[in-house]
Scaffold this active site. Sequence first.
Site, PDB file in Angstrom:
ATOM      1  N   LEU A  38      -7.438 -25.103 -21.307  1.00 46.95           N
ATOM      2  CA  LEU A  38      -6.680 -23.900 -21.687  1.00 46.95           C
ATOM      3  C   LEU A  38      -7.388 -23.093 -22.772  1.00 46.95           C
ATOM      4  CD1 LEU A  38      -3.881 -22.321 -21.615  1.00 46.95           C
ATOM      5  CD2 LEU A  38      -3.251 -23.736 -23.575  1.00 46.95           C
TER       6      LEU A  38
ATOM      7  N   HIS B  92      10.515 -19.751 -39.175  1.00 45.72           N
ATOM      8  CA  HIS B  92       9.077 -19.794 -38.823  1.00 45.72           C
ATOM      9  C   HIS B  92       8.599 -21.242 -38.787  1.00 45.72           C
ATOM     10  CE1 HIS B  92       9.187 -15.551 -39.115  1.00 45.72           C
ATOM     11  NE2 HIS B  92       9.156 -15.466 -40.440  1.00 45.72           N
TER      12      HIS B  92
ATOM     13  N   ASP C 147       9.745 -14.449 -30.575  1.00 45.79           N
ATOM     14  CA  ASP C 147      10.646 -13.677 -31.439  1.00 45.79           C
ATOM     15  C   ASP C 147      11.954 -14.431 -31.668  1.00 45.79           C
ATOM     16  OD1 ASP C 147      11.380 -11.552 -33.009  1.00 45.79           O
ATOM     17  OD2 ASP C 147      11.973 -10.249 -31.352  1.00 45.79           O
TER      18      ASP C 147
END
Length: 273
Positions: free
Chosen positions: A146, A52, A35
């Site tokens: 991962l 972004h 955020d």
Amino acid sequence: MIDLNQLAEPGSAEEEILRRIDLARLPRHIAVIMDGNGRWAKARQLPRVEGHRAGIASVREIVETCARLEVPVATLYAFSVENWKRPRYEVATLMMLLKEYIRREINTLQENNIRFVPIGRLDGLDPSVQRELEWARKETSQNSGLRFQIALNYGGRAEIVDTVNRIIALLREKGLTDFRVDEEFFSNHLYTANTPDPDLLIRTSGELRISNFLLWQVAYAEIHVTRTLWPDFRRRHLFEAILDFQGRERRYGGIDESEREMFVEAGEMPIEE
Ligand code: IPE
Ligand code: IPE
Ligand code: MG
């Protein structure tokens, strides 16, 4: 084997933090609410979408760092079911950046043995986005390192409702009318089926809320909130979050480990499950 030299420059400030981390007690699943992109851009008098764009560097660094630390699962919240409320141009740019990220990063994901797993109401995304996601998922599906889950058109309540409906359909299909669903069965039918719940939930930019993220799964997650905005979030901040996590005492509703012994001796403790 975790290669510390790949994780921090020798002699750097981040190496100093890294050395304080107990590598044997890393979280098995790190979830991140990314955020603060809009505020990062605003502070620079730039349009929101520039925030972004800048945030992609953080995604790249955090995903790679989790892989190198051999953390089994990382889930990044990239677009919520509520984010459609944003201006059309912002939504379109986010989707474009996502496609760009996949194309640019696929080789790095492969080199780092990372599995790319999108979660959320994916059928609600533009078909061109769905195609890219599916392509990257398939390309990396054999990787064993991962598991990088990216939450898109994701809502925690939507996930629970979707799971209920999926289970109803499954039971109907199998003709099981008096089957009792338990927590384990339910967990294993969520979007995140068969992955451990997050041990650590990170939220950047200081907001003290969950914003509909992994509602079921965060039941016992340790929460780390930093004021750092997502585009500024780097390895060092991840190390700090892990250190914070390792300093917490997790009780899961029980009592402090140091007090336990006394009650065990007094025959006060219930039988271990
Ligand atoms: C997070 O940054 C990115 C997404 C939700 C897609 P924001 O865009 O929410 O940034 P702020 O909260 O407006 O600063
Ligand atoms: C949460 O951030 C969603 C994502 C990070 C994708 P938001 O910026 O949408 O959350 P609110 O509006 O502050 O709750
Ligand atoms: Mg926000």
